[in-house]
Enzyme design. Sequence first.
Site, PDB file in Angstrom:
ATOM      1  CE  LYS A  28       0.661   1.904   3.389  1.00  0.00           C
ATOM      2  NZ  LYS A  28       1.900   2.434   4.047  1.00  0.00           N
TER       3      LYS A  28
ATOM      4  CE1 TYR B  93      -1.757   0.214   7.682  1.00  0.00           C
ATOM      5  CE2 TYR B  93      -0.412   2.151   7.264  1.00  0.00           C
ATOM      6  CZ  TYR B  93      -0.555   0.778   7.309  1.00  0.00           C
ATOM      7  OH  TYR B  93       0.501  -0.035   6.983  1.00  0.00           O
TER       8      TYR B  93
HETATM    9  P1  NDP Z   1      12.444   1.278   2.205  1.00  0.00           P
HETATM   10  O1  NDP Z   1      12.999   2.579   1.792  1.00  0.00           O
HETATM   11  O2  NDP Z   1      12.910   0.724   3.497  1.00  0.00           O
HETATM   12  O3  NDP Z   1      12.736   0.181   1.089  1.00  0.00           O
HETATM   13  C1  NDP Z   1      12.398   0.371  -0.251  1.00  0.00           C
HETATM   14  C2  NDP Z   1      13.315  -0.465  -1.126  1.00  0.00           C
HETATM   15  O4  NDP Z   1      12.918  -0.282  -2.484  1.00  0.00           O
HETATM   16  C3  NDP Z   1      14.786  -0.033  -1.093  1.00  0.00           C
HETATM   17  O5  NDP Z   1      15.506  -0.612  -0.040  1.00  0.00           O
HETATM   18  C4  NDP Z   1      15.279  -0.509  -2.438  1.00  0.00           C
HETATM   19  O6  NDP Z   1      15.604  -1.891  -2.364  1.00  0.00           O
HETATM   20  C5  NDP Z   1      14.059  -0.402  -3.341  1.00  0.00           C
HETATM   21  N1  NDP Z   1      14.117   0.754  -4.237  1.00  0.00           N
HETATM   22  C6  NDP Z   1      14.072   0.676  -5.588  1.00  0.00           C
HETATM   23  N2  NDP Z   1      14.148   1.877  -6.133  1.00  0.00           N
HETATM   24  C7  NDP Z   1      14.262   2.770  -5.127  1.00  0.00           C
HETATM   25  C8  NDP Z   1      14.387   4.189  -5.073  1.00  0.00           C
HETATM   26  N3  NDP Z   1      14.402   4.947  -6.188  1.00  0.00           N
HETATM   27  N4  NDP Z   1      14.493   4.774  -3.868  1.00  0.00           N
HETATM   28  C9  NDP Z   1      14.459   4.034  -2.754  1.00  0.00           C
HETATM   29  N5  NDP Z   1      14.347   2.679  -2.739  1.00  0.00           N
HETATM   30  C10 NDP Z   1      14.242   2.050  -3.916  1.00  0.00           C
HETATM   31  O7  NDP Z   1      10.872   1.429   2.186  1.00  0.00           O
HETATM   32  P2  NDP Z   1       9.811   0.538   2.988  1.00  0.00           P
HETATM   33  O8  NDP Z   1      10.239  -0.874   2.956  1.00  0.00           O
HETATM   34  O9  NDP Z   1       9.537   1.151   4.289  1.00  0.00           O
HETATM   35  O10 NDP Z   1       8.483   0.744   2.089  1.00  0.00           O
HETATM   36  C11 NDP Z   1       8.317   0.067   0.859  1.00  0.00           C
HETATM   37  C12 NDP Z   1       6.828  -0.040   0.524  1.00  0.00           C
HETATM   38  O11 NDP Z   1       6.188  -0.788   1.546  1.00  0.00           O
HETATM   39  C13 NDP Z   1       6.067   1.288   0.454  1.00  0.00           C
HETATM   40  O12 NDP Z   1       5.095   1.246  -0.547  1.00  0.00           O
HETATM   41  C14 NDP Z   1       5.425   1.417   1.807  1.00  0.00           C
HETATM   42  O13 NDP Z   1       4.245   2.202   1.807  1.00  0.00           O
HETATM   43  C15 NDP Z   1       5.127  -0.034   2.126  1.00  0.00           C
HETATM   44  N6  NDP Z   1       5.091  -0.319   3.566  1.00  0.00           N
HETATM   45  C16 NDP Z   1       4.040  -1.014   4.057  1.00  0.00           C
HETATM   46  C17 NDP Z   1       3.974  -1.316   5.396  1.00  0.00           C
HETATM   47  C18 NDP Z   1       2.827  -2.119   5.928  1.00  0.00           C
HETATM   48  O14 NDP Z   1       2.722  -2.241   7.142  1.00  0.00           O
HETATM   49  N7  NDP Z   1       1.999  -2.694   5.088  1.00  0.00           N
HETATM   50  C19 NDP Z   1       5.005  -0.864   6.327  1.00  0.00           C
HETATM   51  C20 NDP Z   1       6.115  -0.203   5.683  1.00  0.00           C
HETATM   52  C21 NDP Z   1       6.129   0.072   4.356  1.00  0.00           C
HETATM   53  P3  NDP Z   1      16.808  -2.549  -3.198  1.00  0.00           P
HETATM   54  O15 NDP Z   1      18.034  -1.879  -2.670  1.00  0.00           O
HETATM   55  O16 NDP Z   1      16.710  -3.969  -2.885  1.00  0.00           O
HETATM   56  O17 NDP Z   1      16.555  -2.227  -4.643  1.00  0.00           O
END
Ligand code: NDP
Length: 378
Positions: free
Chosen positions: A144, A229
């Site tokens: 989401k 949420y």
């Molecule tokens: P993070 O920043 O921790 O991780 C995102 C990952 O996406 C990065 O580590 C990277 O992984 C990859 N990525 C690819 N392109 C980019 C870019 N241009 N900039 C940054 N990262 C990039 O984010 P979150 O894990 O916190 O959030 C990711 C998604 O999950 C969002 O949509 C968020 O809303 C959702 N979310 C949902 C939650 C829930 O409870 N349902 C809780 C937290 C987040 P790599 O290095 O492997 O390419």
Amino acid sequence: MKSRRDFLQKLTASMVTLPFMPLDSLAAPADNLQLEHADETPYAGPVLRVALMGLGGYANRVADAMRACKKAKLVGLVTGTPAKKNDWQTRFYIPEKNCYNYSDFDKMANNPDIDAVYVTTPNGLHHDQVIRVANAGKHVICEKPMAINAKEGQEMVDICKKKNVKLLVGYRMHLEPKTLEIIRMRKAGEFGKVQFFQGLSGFTIGDPTQWRLNKQLAGGGAMMDIGIYSINGARYMLGEDPIWVTAQETKTNPVKFAVGVDETIQFQLGFPSGAVASCLSTYNMNFLDRFFLTGEKGFAELNPSTGYGPIMGRTHKGELAFRHVTHQTVQMEEFSDIILNGKQPTVPVDGEEGVKDLKIIDAIYQAVKEGKKVNIKW
Ligand code: NDP
């Protein structure tokens, strides 16, 4: 307890028979579900083989939670960071042939060992990535918000339909026991005619350089990330979709929260039954994770309502006392059943559900911009 299925069945049974025991009697550590999963009974049914895309904070949480799954297994990854690939291969025993980057993951089309891809990248990337996954013929689970507006979300739904793959959104609260108990009570008429919902969703965001504060990658600000949420909660707590929206924005720090990145929005939703919701979405206040519902005969409160848990709940009948479950473990077990066995969850978790939230977000942003009530047509 013999199996994971037994556990879920007993959990469901306890939801019916023990909903109002004192909390302490069922108090359990946050990793309680993992303990339940420690049972070694073999599971012989189908297993959803999942690749995670975007190995950030949430992907790590999902991957750890999936260690306890029987119906879903982490088998692959998509990352843009080579060091993470090596680390994840070691931590989760992922074979080289199931590892991809953002340029080559379309080749998954030729990999019969991956059934579904779970997209956990920044919001603004979901649309294109989900479409590429669907074109590769894999089911998709998308975090989401599923996209940054309803138009994009609908395109994702349409392409997944065309490609005959399932599209689910990571709505973990739709499977959370205390939330489901309130929904059960509402459906059973235990609150009488439901009249009002309040949703408070927010936290103080840190690092000003993170993607969550970048309009292109986030699609907006707090509303996209945390306000959603309250929108989603209003819908599943009340059991209706809103037909009008009003909204007001306040911004105390226009440098950190640039144009198009909302800091704080208060919004109101009106529903066909006459019920109304009053909600707050913010990136600049703490201790805001609360849902409250009131009807002619009773009330329900969840506080915290959407964090990783334990979720705490009470109604006019007393405390809600269900064991804490690791949300992401339950989600992946259930999503496996939905994708592989066509199971219908109590509250939908499909792409159409994700588009509904985006349609409401679009209307909220429009109401802020125009300073007037916006009607929503379904
Ligand atoms: P993070 O920043 O921790 O991780 C995102 C990952 O996406 C990065 O580590 C990277 O992984 C990859 N990525 C690819 N392109 C980019 C870019 N241009 N900039 C940054 N990262 C990039 O984010 P979150 O894990 O916190 O959030 C990711 C998604 O999950 C969002 O949509 C968020 O809303 C959702 N979310 C949902 C939650 C829930 O409870 N349902 C809780 C937290 C987040 P790599 O290095 O492997 O390419």
